[in-house]
Scaffold this active site. Structure first.
Site, PDB file in Angstrom:
ATOM      1  N   LYS A 109       0.879  -1.172   0.000  1.00  0.00           N
ATOM      2  CA  LYS A 109       0.000   0.000   0.000  1.00  0.00           C
ATOM      3  C   LYS A 109       0.912   1.216   0.000  1.00  0.00           C
ATOM      4  CE  LYS A 109      -3.101   2.783   2.745  1.00  0.00           C
ATOM      5  NZ  LYS A 109      -3.868   2.945   3.989  1.00  0.00           N
ATOM      6  N   GLY A 170      -8.712   9.303   9.013  1.00  0.00           N
ATOM      7  CA  GLY A 170      -9.128   9.392  10.409  1.00  0.00           C
ATOM      8  C   GLY A 170     -10.259  10.354  10.692  1.00  0.00           C
ATOM      9  N   ALA A 197      -9.567   5.369   3.345  1.00  0.00           N
ATOM     10  CA  ALA A 197      -9.441   6.491   4.303  1.00  0.00           C
ATOM     11  C   ALA A 197     -10.674   7.379   4.345  1.00  0.00           C
ATOM     12  CB  ALA A 197      -8.224   7.352   4.002  1.00  0.00           C
ATOM     13  N   GLY A 198     -10.991   7.790   5.552  1.00  0.00           N
ATOM     14  CA  GLY A 198     -12.048   8.774   5.762  1.00  0.00           C
ATOM     15  C   GLY A 198     -13.421   8.200   6.023  1.00  0.00           C
ATOM     16  N   ASN A 219      -9.798   1.586   9.025  1.00  0.00           N
ATOM     17  CA  ASN A 219      -9.139   1.148  10.261  1.00  0.00           C
ATOM     18  C   ASN A 219      -9.785   1.807  11.484  1.00  0.00           C
ATOM     19  OD1 ASN A 219      -5.623   0.651  11.140  1.00  0.00           O
ATOM     20  ND2 ASN A 219      -7.370   0.629  12.474  1.00  0.00           N
TER      21      ASN A 219
END
Lengths: 274, 69
Positions: A109, A170, A197-198, A219
């Site tokens: 990644k 995040g 992400a996000g 995550n």
């Protein structure tokens, strides 16, 4: 989750079948046990990991590594090392080469951060690193912006997928620009597009899947929830539902109301007044 | 001799090799797959550790697995 889909909708990247469209990070869990239980609930296709300097004691007593290895041995998930922390192509390539040796995988990644505040990628360094790593035999999955030109360039270099951010890492804001994502999806029909992400809540992941994302990587939304195991399960359901909806064909939006029950045949339909 | 180990300048008795430094002096486990070593930002695979001699001010980085997103 993966077994419920037909073989025609199986996710294949770089000639490798990926067992699930839900990809999950390994960071920020309250404990290794909870992380392992969240993996079991999510059944992710990829689990992301990273590498850092460690003392001998940290190497010997690495409970998270132990639990990740246990999970990999008992599942069809694959490891996806990242280059988090790199701010130039040179740093990202260095981390990728070290990660390939440590994790024994060609998957990477690719992250090259361009701005410390927003954590948005430096797409120029990203493209330079992707070119070099693809030439070195890596399967590069780049964390990128949703810019069509950037995604086309990364794909032209041989990247087997692109991973545009939904929102800054995040933040949990979800897909901030669904219009642009639809532009990507319609322009890059054959490309594997992973939202990375996000994403903060299952409905946001489901929205991305309904719009045609091939997978979702997240995550924080799981690891920092009050109950990561339950949240992992909720995301797994949402991602599967979104995929099914995309395959089923979502109706286009309309500005006018249209009755779903026909008026024809009403007992007063086209009846003249007595 | 002086080495920079994981970013910190460190005085160590001159090791016979990279293997001697990492396993005997620094007490990392003699196992593959748990960590990797780079010298002056170049990966040194484990099969070469006994062949690599270190010199003053070499940068030795020892990296292991961490969680990540």
């Amino acid at each position: 989750m993966a077994n419920t889909e037909s073989s025609t909708s199986q996710l294949t990247i770089a000639e490798t079948v990926i067992s699930s469209r839900f990809w999950l990070g390994s960071s920020d869990y309250p404990s290794p046990d909870i992380m392992g239980a969240a993996f079991a609930a999510a059944n992710p296709g990829f689990v992301t990991v990273s590498l850092r300097r460690q003392t001998a004691g940290q190497v010997k007593h690495n409970d998270y590594r132990h639990r990740i290895e246990e999970w990999l041995a008992s599942s069809r998930a694959k490891l996806l090392p990242n280059t988090a922390g790199a701010t130039s192509a040179k740093e990202a390539i260095h981390l990728a080469v070290l990660a390939r040796e440590l994790f024994n995988t060609q998957w990477i990644k690719l992250e090259v951060i361009g701005d410390d505040y927003s954590l948005q990628p430096d797409v120029f360094e990203l493209v330079a690193a992707a070119k070099e790593l693809q030439q070195q035999g890596f399967s590069v999955l780049p964390y990128c912006t949703d810019d069509l030109g950037v995604c086309e360039k990364l794909l032209s270099l041989g990247c087997p997928a692109v991973m545009p951010l939904a929102a800054p890492i995040g933040t949990g804001k979800g897909l901030l620009n669904p219009y642009q994502f639809q532009t990507l999806r319609s322009s890059l029909k054959e490309a594997v597009i992973v939202i990375d992400a996000g994403i903060g809540r299952p409905s946001q992941a489901m929205q991305a899947m309904e719009l045609g994302a091939d997978a979702v990587l997240l995550n924080t939304a799981v690891a920092k929830s009050n109950d990561p195991v339950a949240m992992a399960s909720a995301f797994a359901s949402a991602i599967e539902a979104g995929r099914r909806a995309y395959l089923a064909g979502v109706i286009p939006e309309r500005d006018r109301a249209v009755p779903s029950t026909p008026n024809a045949g009403l007992p007063f339909w086209h009846q003249s007044a007595p | 001799m002086k080495l920079v180990i994981n970013g910190e300048s460190t005085e160590v008795a001159t090791p016979e090799s990279l293997f001697d430094l990492v396993v005997n002096h620094l007490q990392y486990p003699d196992e593959s797959g748990r960590y990797i070593v780079a010298v002056n930002s170049e990966l040194v695979t484990k099969d070469r550790w006994t062949d690599v001699a270190l010199k003053d001010n070499d940068l030795v980085d020892i990296l292991g697995v961490i969680t990540g997103g």
